[in-house]
Enzyme design. Structure first.
Site, PDB file in Angstrom:
ATOM      1  N   ASN A 135      -0.963  -2.499   5.847  1.00 51.52           N
ATOM      2  CA  ASN A 135       0.311  -3.010   6.352  1.00 51.52           C
ATOM      3  C   ASN A 135       0.054  -3.690   7.693  1.00 51.52           C
ATOM      4  O   ASN A 135      -0.148  -3.023   8.697  1.00 51.52           O
ATOM      5  CB  ASN A 135       1.296  -1.838   6.505  1.00 51.52           C
ATOM      6  CG  ASN A 135       2.596  -2.255   7.175  1.00 51.52           C
ATOM      7  OD1 ASN A 135       2.906  -3.446   7.263  1.00 51.52           O
ATOM      8  ND2 ASN A 135       3.358  -1.276   7.649  1.00 51.52           N
ATOM      9  N   LYS A 152       2.076  -5.354   9.459  1.00 51.65           N
ATOM     10  CA  LYS A 152       3.268  -5.418  10.318  1.00 51.65           C
ATOM     11  C   LYS A 152       3.463  -6.858  10.825  1.00 51.65           C
ATOM     12  O   LYS A 152       3.227  -7.786  10.063  1.00 51.65           O
ATOM     13  CB  LYS A 152       3.157  -4.401  11.455  1.00 51.65           C
ATOM     14  CG  LYS A 152       2.797  -3.008  10.906  1.00 51.65           C
ATOM     15  CD  LYS A 152       2.958  -1.889  11.869  1.00 51.65           C
ATOM     16  CE  LYS A 152       2.585  -0.582  11.164  1.00 51.65           C
ATOM     17  NZ  LYS A 152       2.900   0.596  11.940  1.00 51.65           N
ATOM     18  N   HIS A 161      10.123   1.128   5.145  1.00 50.58           N
ATOM     19  CA  HIS A 161       9.192   1.558   6.197  1.00 50.58           C
ATOM     20  C   HIS A 161      10.002   2.061   7.398  1.00 50.58           C
ATOM     21  O   HIS A 161      11.081   1.533   7.695  1.00 50.58           O
ATOM     22  CB  HIS A 161       8.289   0.388   6.599  1.00 50.58           C
ATOM     23  CG  HIS A 161       7.169   0.817   7.494  1.00 50.58           C
ATOM     24  ND1 HIS A 161       7.357   1.045   8.834  1.00 50.58           N
ATOM     25  CD2 HIS A 161       5.876   1.114   7.222  1.00 50.58           C
ATOM     26  CE1 HIS A 161       6.202   1.453   9.358  1.00 50.58           C
ATOM     27  NE2 HIS A 161       5.290   1.505   8.399  1.00 50.58           N
ATOM     28  N   GLU A 178       9.752   1.594  10.417  1.00 51.93           N
ATOM     29  CA  GLU A 178      10.071   0.590  11.437  1.00 51.93           C
ATOM     30  C   GLU A 178      11.243  -0.286  11.005  1.00 51.93           C
ATOM     31  O   GLU A 178      11.947  -0.862  11.836  1.00 51.93           O
ATOM     32  CB  GLU A 178       8.808  -0.242  11.750  1.00 51.93           C
ATOM     33  CG  GLU A 178       7.820   0.596  12.560  1.00 51.93           C
ATOM     34  CD  GLU A 178       6.373   0.226  12.385  1.00 51.93           C
ATOM     35  OE1 GLU A 178       6.074  -0.865  11.866  1.00 51.93           O
ATOM     36  OE2 GLU A 178       5.513   1.053  12.771  1.00 51.93           O
ATOM     37  N   GLU A 227       5.021   9.009   5.283  1.00 47.39           N
ATOM     38  CA  GLU A 227       4.563   8.611   6.617  1.00 47.39           C
ATOM     39  C   GLU A 227       5.385   9.321   7.694  1.00 47.39           C
ATOM     40  O   GLU A 227       6.473   8.852   8.058  1.00 47.39           O
ATOM     41  CB  GLU A 227       4.745   7.106   6.812  1.00 47.39           C
ATOM     42  CG  GLU A 227       3.930   6.247   5.882  1.00 47.39           C
ATOM     43  CD  GLU A 227       3.704   4.875   6.484  1.00 47.39           C
ATOM     44  OE1 GLU A 227       2.560   4.563   6.796  1.00 47.39           O
ATOM     45  OE2 GLU A 227       4.689   4.144   6.671  1.00 47.39           O
ATOM     46  N   GLY A 253       0.676   4.960  14.293  1.00 52.51           N
ATOM     47  CA  GLY A 253       0.250   4.114  15.411  1.00 52.51           C
ATOM     48  C   GLY A 253      -0.540   4.840  16.487  1.00 52.51           C
ATOM     49  O   GLY A 253      -0.533   4.432  17.646  1.00 52.51           O
ATOM     50  N   SER A 272      -1.834   6.798  11.137  1.00 51.46           N
ATOM     51  CA  SER A 272      -3.129   6.884  11.822  1.00 51.46           C
ATOM     52  C   SER A 272      -4.281   7.258  10.902  1.00 51.46           C
ATOM     53  O   SER A 272      -5.088   8.130  11.229  1.00 51.46           O
ATOM     54  CB  SER A 272      -3.028   7.839  13.007  1.00 51.46           C
ATOM     55  OG  SER A 272      -2.043   7.360  13.904  1.00 51.46           O
TER      56      SER A 272
HETATM   57  P1  PGA Z   1      -0.759   3.208  11.432  1.00 54.13           P
HETATM   58  O1  PGA Z   1       0.510   2.625  10.645  1.00 54.13           O
HETATM   59  O2  PGA Z   1      -1.909   3.261  10.467  1.00 54.13           O
HETATM   60  O3  PGA Z   1      -0.970   2.216  12.532  1.00 54.13           O
HETATM   61  O4  PGA Z   1      -0.391   4.554  11.916  1.00 54.13           O
HETATM   62  C1  PGA Z   1       0.865   3.103   9.386  1.00 54.13           C
HETATM   63  C2  PGA Z   1       2.159   2.455   8.974  1.00 54.13           C
HETATM   64  O5  PGA Z   1       3.050   2.302   9.820  1.00 54.13           O
HETATM   65  O6  PGA Z   1       2.326   2.074   7.804  1.00 54.13           O
END
Ligand code: PGA
Length: 250
Positions: A5, A7, A91, A93, A161, A167, A209
């Protein structure tokens, strides 16, 4: 399944092409893994997909209708026509930008109607000592999957998640034993919603992460069939290292 992803990155099409090419070129080495890259929508039609059968393009979001006056939205059919076979929905976000469970379920159903594979994201903001997060997860799953029939469930992937683990670094990721416990819980909810057979066969992946350092433990001990990778999907060497571990696990 390993989903990258991206983003809202990278800033330029040139960089997007570089990252995409680096991963695409290596994808044939990892035949045991379904690799899905989800770049920003703008780049979807501009990245040249490799012919490798295990390499897929995914969208980070989708609208629920195929036509109508919806300024700024992208329909499931448009994605399909571009060769996109998968999309993320819900997601955290996007949920933070006011996407509700109801919006998520509409999007999930719209994308399924078009034959897309849908990665439905769920996850709690924080864990409390009373286990309230389990109730939260259950309700989020039920509401996000509203209207999804047993028959179409085969095109669903659940991405668990936990928001608090996104992140960061592998050290702050969720412990594999806790991922396992949560994946069992998710199967239990799916079993109540559908049946035991569907729940047992469901694809559940983990995100938050995932890095080269913890991918092996997540797959080995986490009870999941894949991972959703954010920041490390933009670093070709690290993403390829994650793919390599996932490929060896099978
Ligand atoms: P990350 O993001 O690997 O940076 O933690 C995962 C995600 O938000 O899908």
């Amino acid at each position: 399944m390993v989903v990258g992803n991206w983003k809202m990155s990278p800033e330029t099409l040139t960089r997007a092409r570089d990252i995409f090419r680096a991963v695409s070129r290596q994808s044939k080495l990892f035949k045991n893994v379904d690799i899905v890259i989800c770049p920003p929508t703008l780049y979807l039609g501009l990245l040249k997909k490799s012919a490798n059968k295990n390499f897929f393009l995914g969208a980070q979001n989708v609208f629920w209708q195929n036509d109508g006056r919806f300024t700024g939205e992208i329909s499931p059919e448009m994605l399909k026509n571009l060769g996109v076979s998968c999309c993320l929905v819900g997601h955290s976000e996007r949920r933070a930008l006011d996407e509700t469970d109801e919006d998520v379920s509409r999007k999930v159903n719209g994308a399924l109607r078009e034959g897309l594979r849908v990665v439905v994201c769920v996850g709690e903001r924080e864990r409390d000592s009373n286990g309230v997060y389990f109730e939260f997860l259950k309700s989020q799953l039920k509401r996000s999957l509203a209207g999804v029939s047993s028959r179409s469930f085969s095109n669903i992937v659940i991405a668990y998640e936990p928001i608090w683990a996104i992140g960061k670094s592998f050290r702050d990721s969720m412990a594999p034993a806790d991922i396992r416990e949560t994946s069992i819980f998710i199967r239990k909810v799916l079993s109540d919603m559908y049946d035991q057979k569907i729940a047992a066969a469901a694809s559940i992946i983990y995100g938050g992460s995932v890095e080269p350092e913890n991918i092996a433990a997540v797959l080995k001990e986490g009870g999941v069939t894949g991972v959703l990778v954010g920041h490390k999907s933009l670093v070709p060497e690290d993403f390829i290292s994650i793919l390599k571990s996932a490929n060896e696990f099978k």
